[in-house]
Design a protein around this motif. Structure first.
Motif, PDB file in Angstrom:
ATOM      1  N   HIS A 277      -8.053  67.217  33.319  1.00 29.85           N
ATOM      2  CA  HIS A 277      -8.567  66.009  33.968  1.00 29.85           C
ATOM      3  C   HIS A 277      -9.467  65.266  32.982  1.00 29.85           C
ATOM      4  O   HIS A 277     -10.315  65.870  32.318  1.00 29.85           O
ATOM      5  CB  HIS A 277      -9.361  66.373  35.217  1.00 29.85           C
ATOM      6  CG  HIS A 277      -9.868  65.178  35.972  1.00 29.85           C
ATOM      7  ND1 HIS A 277      -9.029  64.187  36.454  1.00 29.85           N
ATOM      8  CD2 HIS A 277     -11.132  64.788  36.304  1.00 29.85           C
ATOM      9  CE1 HIS A 277      -9.754  63.260  37.062  1.00 29.85           C
ATOM     10  NE2 HIS A 277     -11.026  63.598  36.979  1.00 29.85           N
ATOM     11  N   VAL A 278      -9.274  63.954  32.883  1.00 26.89           N
ATOM     12  CA  VAL A 278     -10.036  63.121  31.960  1.00 26.89           C
ATOM     13  C   VAL A 278     -10.679  61.974  32.733  1.00 26.89           C
ATOM     14  O   VAL A 278     -10.022  61.332  33.562  1.00 26.89           O
ATOM     15  CB  VAL A 278      -9.141  62.545  30.847  1.00 26.89           C
ATOM     16  CG1 VAL A 278      -9.993  61.746  29.854  1.00 26.89           C
ATOM     17  CG2 VAL A 278      -8.379  63.647  30.124  1.00 26.89           C
TER      18      VAL A 278
ATOM     19  N   GLY B 104       0.864  63.429  30.882  1.00 26.54           N
ATOM     20  CA  GLY B 104       0.735  64.487  31.863  1.00 26.54           C
ATOM     21  C   GLY B 104      -0.657  64.877  32.304  1.00 26.54           C
ATOM     22  O   GLY B 104      -0.814  65.847  33.055  1.00 26.54           O
ATOM     23  N   HIS B 105      -1.682  64.154  31.878  1.00 25.73           N
ATOM     24  CA  HIS B 105      -3.044  64.483  32.287  1.00 25.73           C
ATOM     25  C   HIS B 105      -3.420  63.715  33.555  1.00 25.73           C
ATOM     26  O   HIS B 105      -2.913  62.622  33.803  1.00 25.73           O
ATOM     27  CB  HIS B 105      -4.035  64.156  31.179  1.00 25.73           C
ATOM     28  CG  HIS B 105      -3.786  64.924  29.920  1.00 25.73           C
ATOM     29  ND1 HIS B 105      -4.122  66.246  29.774  1.00 25.73           N
ATOM     30  CD2 HIS B 105      -3.200  64.550  28.748  1.00 25.73           C
ATOM     31  CE1 HIS B 105      -3.765  66.662  28.571  1.00 25.73           C
ATOM     32  NE2 HIS B 105      -3.204  65.654  27.934  1.00 25.73           N
TER      33      HIS B 105
ATOM     34  N   VAL C 115     -15.912  64.390  37.375  1.00 22.14           N
ATOM     35  CA  VAL C 115     -16.432  64.809  36.071  1.00 22.14           C
ATOM     36  C   VAL C 115     -16.750  66.303  36.043  1.00 22.14           C
ATOM     37  O   VAL C 115     -16.709  66.939  34.980  1.00 22.14           O
ATOM     38  CB  VAL C 115     -17.677  63.982  35.687  1.00 22.14           C
ATOM     39  CG1 VAL C 115     -18.885  64.390  36.521  1.00 22.14           C
ATOM     40  CG2 VAL C 115     -17.983  64.101  34.201  1.00 22.14           C
ATOM     41  N   ASP C 116     -17.058  66.886  37.212  1.00 22.77           N
ATOM     42  CA  ASP C 116     -17.411  68.303  37.253  1.00 22.77           C
ATOM     43  C   ASP C 116     -16.223  69.217  36.963  1.00 22.77           C
ATOM     44  O   ASP C 116     -16.401  70.404  36.689  1.00 22.77           O
ATOM     45  CB  ASP C 116     -18.037  68.668  38.595  1.00 22.77           C
ATOM     46  CG  ASP C 116     -17.209  68.217  39.789  1.00 22.77           C
ATOM     47  OD1 ASP C 116     -16.399  67.286  39.636  1.00 22.77           O
ATOM     48  OD2 ASP C 116     -17.367  68.802  40.873  1.00 22.77           O
ATOM     49  N   SER C 117     -15.015  68.657  37.011  1.00 24.43           N
ATOM     50  CA  SER C 117     -13.834  69.443  36.662  1.00 24.43           C
ATOM     51  C   SER C 117     -13.100  68.868  35.448  1.00 24.43           C
ATOM     52  O   SER C 117     -11.976  69.266  35.143  1.00 24.43           O
ATOM     53  CB  SER C 117     -12.863  69.506  37.854  1.00 24.43           C
ATOM     54  OG  SER C 117     -12.402  68.204  38.205  1.00 24.43           O
ATOM     55  N   ALA C 118     -13.746  67.919  34.758  1.00 29.04           N
ATOM     56  CA  ALA C 118     -13.102  67.229  33.635  1.00 29.04           C
ATOM     57  C   ALA C 118     -13.183  68.038  32.346  1.00 29.04           C
ATOM     58  O   ALA C 118     -14.188  68.697  32.075  1.00 29.04           O
ATOM     59  CB  ALA C 118     -13.742  65.856  33.423  1.00 29.04           C
ATOM     60  N   GLY C 119     -12.123  67.961  31.571  1.00 27.66           N
ATOM     61  CA  GLY C 119     -12.129  68.578  30.254  1.00 27.66           C
ATOM     62  C   GLY C 119     -12.483  67.578  29.175  1.00 27.66           C
ATOM     63  O   GLY C 119     -12.757  67.953  28.035  1.00 27.66           O
ATOM     64  N   ALA C 120     -12.470  66.270  29.525  1.00 21.12           N
ATOM     65  CA  ALA C 120     -12.771  65.233  28.536  1.00 21.12           C
ATOM     66  C   ALA C 120     -13.340  64.009  29.230  1.00 21.12           C
ATOM     67  O   ALA C 120     -13.048  63.741  30.398  1.00 21.12           O
ATOM     68  CB  ALA C 120     -11.509  64.859  27.760  1.00 21.12           C
TER      69      ALA C 120
END
Length: 222
Positions: free
Chosen positions: A2-3, A23-24, A63-68
């Motif tokens: 997730h971005v 695919g994100h 944002v709490d589960s975002a990788g970027a």
């Protein structure tokens, strides 16, 4: 992955669409709801109206589960604050900010937040930073036989000498960027976390370079 993208101008909308295409999952934040028109009707990600540095707005964007996280609005201050909140409050691993003021950009590079300016390759650079791409092509000479590649030093190489990486990969280092400053390394240079190398390679050894950098060399440390 997730971005979260803060800012839905030309750069932000282009990044959001490109990320979704590969695919994100993507959430886009902007103060102006009309800005989301730039995403086009095919965009399926979240569209969150609000300030990019507001905690609840960021949570609404996931944002709490975002990788970027990419801060690419038109304001340096907003980008800087939101990038720091994403990194320091929510622990987002890959954070990049678009900063117009070169002096500010240098400060944030030193803090470990990559920055980009208003140049043609902004979108591609942002994508490389966000997705954590460790090896990417920068330039190819006219005959196509020799090219320059950018290497982001991976964990397995931190604390080891540059000549080890050159030996394993076959690449030859041209220069090194450390804390936002370029320098000419020597074979005895010890690699540090966050270092970026520009190396000269041939097509024949590019796969070897990728393997060495991405997987790390597991031999004895010197």
């Amino acid at each position: 992955m997730h971005v979260v993208v803060m800012g839905c101008g030309r750069v932000g909308s282009a990044i959001a669409r490109r990320l979704e295409e590969v695919g994100h999952s993507v959430a886009v934040i902007d103060q102006d709801p009309a800005a989301f028109r730039r995403l086009g009707p095919e965009f399926a990600g979240r569209q969150v109206t609000g300030l990019g540095f507001d905690r609840q707005t960021l949570l609404d964007a996931g944002v709490d589960s975002a990788g970027a996280f990419a801060a690419v609005s038109s304001g340096d201050n907003s980008n800087i604050i939101s990038a720091r909140v994403a990194r320091e409050t929510f622990g987002v691993q890959h954070v990049v900010a678009r900063i117009y003021d070169s002096k500010r950009a240098e400060v944030y590079e030193r803090m470990g937040i990559p920055s980009v300016a208003t140049v043609p390759w902004t979108v591609n650079r942002l994508l490389r930073e966000l997705l954590g791409v460790k090896v990417s092509e920068l330039w190819r000479e006219p005959t196509g036989k020799v090219l320059l590649m950018r290497i982001t030093v991976t964990e397995g190489w931190v604390g080891r000498k540059l000549n080890e990486l050159e030996s394993v990969s076959g690449a030859r280092a041209a220069w090194l960027v450390r804390f936002g400053e370029a320098q000419l390394p020597t074979s005895a240079t010890v690699l540090q976390e966050g270092d970026q190398l520009v190396v000269a390679v041939t097509d024949e050894i590019t796969a070897r370079v990728h393997e060495a950098v991405e997987q790390g060399h597991q031999g004895d440390r010197r």
